[in-house]
Write a protein that holds these residues in place. Structure first.
Motif, PDB file in Angstrom:
ATOM      1  N   ALA A 181      52.934  -5.397 -34.440  1.00 31.53           N
ATOM      2  CA  ALA A 181      53.523  -4.730 -33.699  1.00 31.53           C
ATOM      3  C   ALA A 181      54.833  -5.399 -33.216  1.00 31.53           C
ATOM      4  O   ALA A 181      56.136  -4.811 -33.152  1.00 31.53           O
ATOM      5  N   SER A 182      54.457  -6.437 -32.851  1.00 36.19           N
ATOM      6  CA  SER A 182      55.606  -7.510 -31.995  1.00 36.19           C
ATOM      7  C   SER A 182      56.776  -7.819 -33.199  1.00 36.19           C
ATOM      8  O   SER A 182      57.850  -7.782 -32.573  1.00 36.19           O
ATOM      9  N   GLN A 183      56.187  -8.142 -34.080  1.00 34.88           N
ATOM     10  CA  GLN A 183      57.243  -8.521 -35.396  1.00 34.88           C
ATOM     11  C   GLN A 183      57.919  -7.495 -35.498  1.00 34.88           C
ATOM     12  O   GLN A 183      59.414  -7.422 -35.841  1.00 34.88           O
ATOM     13  N   LEU A 184      57.402  -6.215 -35.862  1.00 29.18           N
ATOM     14  CA  LEU A 184      58.385  -4.856 -36.147  1.00 29.18           C
ATOM     15  C   LEU A 184      59.361  -4.614 -34.874  1.00 29.18           C
ATOM     16  O   LEU A 184      60.488  -4.326 -35.290  1.00 29.18           O
ATOM     17  N   ARG A 185      58.792  -4.862 -33.697  1.00 28.31           N
ATOM     18  CA  ARG A 185      59.730  -4.546 -32.545  1.00 28.31           C
ATOM     19  C   ARG A 185      60.898  -5.414 -32.611  1.00 28.31           C
ATOM     20  O   ARG A 185      62.150  -5.010 -32.372  1.00 28.31           O
ATOM     21  N   SER A 186      60.688  -6.816 -32.923  1.00 23.30           N
ATOM     22  CA  SER A 186      61.886  -7.845 -32.960  1.00 23.30           C
ATOM     23  C   SER A 186      62.821  -7.287 -34.007  1.00 23.30           C
ATOM     24  O   SER A 186      64.003  -7.343 -33.833  1.00 23.30           O
ATOM     25  N   ALA A 187      62.239  -6.745 -35.082  1.00 14.71           N
ATOM     26  CA  ALA A 187      63.318  -6.409 -36.106  1.00 14.71           C
ATOM     27  C   ALA A 187      63.917  -5.371 -35.804  1.00 14.71           C
ATOM     28  O   ALA A 187      65.111  -5.078 -36.266  1.00 14.71           O
ATOM     29  N   MET A 188      63.350  -4.492 -35.237  1.00 11.49           N
ATOM     30  CA  MET A 188      64.027  -3.207 -34.553  1.00 11.49           C
ATOM     31  C   MET A 188      65.144  -3.326 -33.512  1.00 11.49           C
ATOM     32  O   MET A 188      66.204  -2.899 -33.474  1.00 11.49           O
ATOM     33  N   ALA A 189      64.481  -4.410 -32.710  1.00 13.02           N
ATOM     34  CA  ALA A 189      65.639  -4.788 -31.669  1.00 13.02           C
ATOM     35  C   ALA A 189      66.965  -5.447 -32.092  1.00 13.02           C
ATOM     36  O   ALA A 189      68.099  -5.258 -31.447  1.00 13.02           O
ATOM     37  N   LYS A 190      66.557  -6.246 -33.429  1.00 16.46           N
ATOM     38  CA  LYS A 190      67.826  -6.765 -33.811  1.00 16.46           C
ATOM     39  C   LYS A 190      68.941  -5.707 -34.250  1.00 16.46           C
ATOM     40  O   LYS A 190      70.285  -5.999 -34.321  1.00 16.46           O
ATOM     41  N   LEU A 191      68.453  -4.744 -34.682  1.00 13.92           N
ATOM     42  CA  LEU A 191      69.190  -3.474 -35.131  1.00 13.92           C
ATOM     43  C   LEU A 191      69.734  -2.490 -34.203  1.00 13.92           C
ATOM     44  O   LEU A 191      70.361  -1.601 -34.491  1.00 13.92           O
ATOM     45  N   GLU A 192      69.237  -2.823 -32.904  1.00 12.59           N
ATOM     46  CA  GLU A 192      69.253  -2.013 -31.646  1.00 12.59           C
ATOM     47  C   GLU A 192      68.948  -0.636 -31.888  1.00 12.59           C
ATOM     48  O   GLU A 192      69.530   0.447 -31.686  1.00 12.59           O
ATOM     49  N   LEU A 193      67.748  -0.472 -32.719  1.00 13.84           N
ATOM     50  CA  LEU A 193      67.296   0.782 -32.922  1.00 13.84           C
ATOM     51  C   LEU A 193      66.640   1.543 -31.736  1.00 13.84           C
ATOM     52  O   LEU A 193      65.859   0.951 -31.252  1.00 13.84           O
ATOM     53  N   PRO A 194      66.953   2.874 -31.276  1.00 14.89           N
ATOM     54  CA  PRO A 194      66.563   3.497 -30.351  1.00 14.89           C
ATOM     55  C   PRO A 194      64.993   3.909 -30.603  1.00 14.89           C
ATOM     56  O   PRO A 194      64.843   5.248 -30.417  1.00 14.89           O
ATOM     57  N   VAL A 195      64.175   3.166 -30.828  1.00 11.82           N
ATOM     58  CA  VAL A 195      62.891   3.249 -31.188  1.00 11.82           C
ATOM     59  C   VAL A 195      61.556   2.619 -30.471  1.00 11.82           C
ATOM     60  O   VAL A 195      61.983   1.575 -30.197  1.00 11.82           O
ATOM     61  N   LYS A 196      60.664   3.517 -30.096  1.00  9.81           N
ATOM     62  CA  LYS A 196      59.835   2.863 -29.192  1.00  9.81           C
ATOM     63  C   LYS A 196      58.407   3.038 -29.984  1.00  9.81           C
ATOM     64  O   LYS A 196      58.028   4.194 -30.294  1.00  9.81           O
ATOM     65  N   LEU A 197      57.866   1.927 -30.620  1.00  8.96           N
ATOM     66  CA  LEU A 197      56.578   2.017 -31.185  1.00  8.96           C
ATOM     67  C   LEU A 197      55.446   2.129 -30.259  1.00  8.96           C
ATOM     68  O   LEU A 197      55.091   1.352 -29.235  1.00  8.96           O
ATOM     69  N   VAL A 198      54.596   3.263 -30.629  1.00  9.78           N
ATOM     70  CA  VAL A 198      53.615   3.727 -29.448  1.00  9.78           C
ATOM     71  C   VAL A 198      52.206   3.420 -29.934  1.00  9.78           C
ATOM     72  O   VAL A 198      51.356   3.225 -29.091  1.00  9.78           O
ATOM     73  N   ALA A 199      51.932   3.340 -31.256  1.00 13.31           N
ATOM     74  CA  ALA A 199      50.740   3.443 -31.803  1.00 13.31           C
ATOM     75  C   ALA A 199      50.501   2.715 -33.025  1.00 13.31           C
ATOM     76  O   ALA A 199      51.408   3.069 -33.902  1.00 13.31           O
ATOM     77  N   VAL A 200      49.604   1.645 -33.236  1.00 11.91           N
ATOM     78  CA  VAL A 200      49.511   1.213 -34.619  1.00 11.91           C
ATOM     79  C   VAL A 200      48.083   1.871 -35.102  1.00 11.91           C
ATOM     80  O   VAL A 200      47.268   1.869 -34.544  1.00 11.91           O
TER      81      VAL A 200
END
Length: 490
Positions: A181-200
């Motif tokens: 989850a942390s690795q996906l969050r970092s990748a989304m942050a690099k693209l400045e995606l307005p997405v919040k990961l809520v659940a795996v």
């Protein structure tokens, strides 16, 4: 389905071999009960501590949905072949969920690439999907995401998951032992995606929750396909391995918790499983010998291979397909499990459809006697698989005191083999000692009015899409109510 009439045309030697195979692959009621008893013990062992055969992963999905959950959610499913992204609208009204989806092909090089390439691909695909769907979002109004990650992972929080080991052909370094989850969050942050990961979410748990969203009689989620697995709901007090978990201390001991069993590894020690020499061959020739023993005897990935191994063994012993070239049949896994369904479902005269299939696909001609033999062998292997699959569900039912309800099953074996449901139900009734009256009861609330018995199989809803969205909705709802146990990134 019983034996073909008299096994017409079989030579004396082949008749003897068939009788041996019937004895080898038949699992009687007593054996089913013995397997189920040990299954229960291993389920309990997995709840006691980590690192056991049956992992019993805690999911932090606190119980079943109400069916009234609402909202719009992104979902991402990292499968073995495709990356599937969905935009799902939950209305809180039965059967009125809408799903927009797109699949992105996973190339083989991504499966063996470095860690950054995997997450960059997923984040980039998300970015493309959000733009294509013209989803309204901003930094102040984030899109909520449910991430279906169906690989063995330990979750100390619902929005974090530590990968234990890759499966499905993935060999990407830098992910095992880390929080996906942390690795996906970092990748989304690099693209400045307005997405919040809520659940795996695991797909088995997702299937159970998605089905329960529309069907309150759902008791268990199951996968009977390429692999086998199940999820159910237990109480926090019944999970001793969490006694020192600080998040658990925030919850009432009677709080329901969904458990992803991951029980394909049942009885790796070979204490009770009726293992044949052909099962041992499959295990020895697999990438991970000694692991996932139960799955190798009951799941769709292996049933066709069992059939092939028996045929090839008899050929080399001069008992089957004599003086014929079986080069194509010598290739491991060249017989797909779906072929067993085709053989059993062949009601053509003299099994002509089966004969044509073997001629066309494997360039080998079967005699009438060999076709009858093959049909019976296909039955024996499929029957054993269905009866074995009943053991895991029976163990959960006995452990939890469950006597009726719906088992939401996904997977090609459960939903495509013509005889699986009946054979599974017959075995379940034998293990649970259903009365004759119980066996005749019809549950018309299910999706198959031919099924009888107090516990029936239903077709699972979309666990990787709808299930992930419903779990995300449930997670947001409890966070809003201040029940933040098992939620880290609130």
């Amino acid at each position: 389905m019983g034996k073909p009439n008299g096994h017409d045309g079989l030579s004396g030697e082949l008749q003897v071999e068939l009788e041996k195979l019937e004895e080898l692959f038949t699992v009687n009621t007593e054996k089913l009960k013995q397997i189920t008893k040990r299954f229960q013990e291993e389920l309990e062992e997995g709840l006691q501590e980590n690192g056991k055969n049956i992992a019993m992963y805690v999911t932090w999905v606190l119980g079943f949905p109400t069916g009234k959950e609402k909202g719009e959610f992104l979902t991402v499913d990292l499968g073995g072949t495709n990356l599937r992204i969905c935009w799902i609208s939950l209305t809180g009204i039965k059967d009125e969920t809408s799903v927009e989806q797109h699949q992105f092909k996973l190339s083989d090089d991504i499966k063996t690439a470095d860690v950054s390439k995997l997450w960059s691909f997923i984040a980039g695909s998300l970015e493309k999907f959000v733009k294509e769907q013209e989803l309204n979002s901003s930094k102040d109004k984030l899109l909520h995401l449910g991430f279906t990650f169906s690989y063995p992972a330990i979750q100390d929080y619902i929005d974090h998951a530590i990968l234990q080991t890759w499966t499905k052909g993935f060999e990407i370094s830098g992910v095992e032992g880390n929080d996906v989850a942390s690795q996906l969050r970092s990748a989304m942050a690099k693209l400045e995606l307005p997405v919040k990961l809520v659940a795996v979410v695991n797909d088995t748990t997702g299937a159970m929750i998605a089905s329960a969203y529309n069907d309150p009689d759902t008791i268990i989620g199951a996968i009977f396909g390429t692999g086998c697995n199940a999820a159910y709901v237990d109480k926090v007090r019944n999970i001793p391995k969490l006694k020192n978990n600080k998040e658990i201390s925030k919850l009432d001991p009677d709080t329901p918790m969904a458990i992803n069993c991951e029980y394909g590894a049942f009885d790796n020690a070979r204490r009770v499983l009726p293992i044949t020499k052909y099962d041992s061959q499959i295990d020895e020739q697999s990438p991970k010998p000694g692991e996932q023993m139960f799955e190798k005897m009951s799941a769709g990935l292996y049933l066709g291979e069992l059939f092939r191994l028996v045929i090839v063994d008899l050929h080399f012993r001069g008992l089957f397909l004599k003086d014929r070239d079986i080069a194509k049949l010598k290739k491991p896994y060249s017989i797909d499990t779906s072929i067993l369904s085709t053989i059993e479902d062949d009601y053509s005269k003299d099994l002509s459809k089966t004969a044509e299939m073997f001629k066309k696909d494997y360039n080998v001609e079967f005699s009438k006697a060999e076709l009858n033999f093959g049909r019976r062998l296909a039955q024996l292997i499929a029957i054993r698989g269905a009866r074995m699959c009943a053991c895991g569900i029976a163990a959960i039912c006995q452990k939890q005191g469950i006597t009726r309800g719906h088992v939401a099953a996904d997977g090609s074996v459960a939903n495509k083999h013509p005889q699986f449901k009946k054979r599974w139900a017959d075995a379940l009734g034998e293990i649970l000692d259903w009365s004759e009256e119980d066996k005749k009861k019809k549950d018309l609330s299910g999706d198959d009015d031919e099924q009888v018995g107090p516990i029936i199989l239903t077709s699972a809803e979309d666990g990787s899409g709808v299930g992930a969205a419903v779990i995300a909705a449930m997670t947001l709802e409890r966070w809003k109510k201040g029940v933040d146990a098992g939620i880290k990134e609130s």
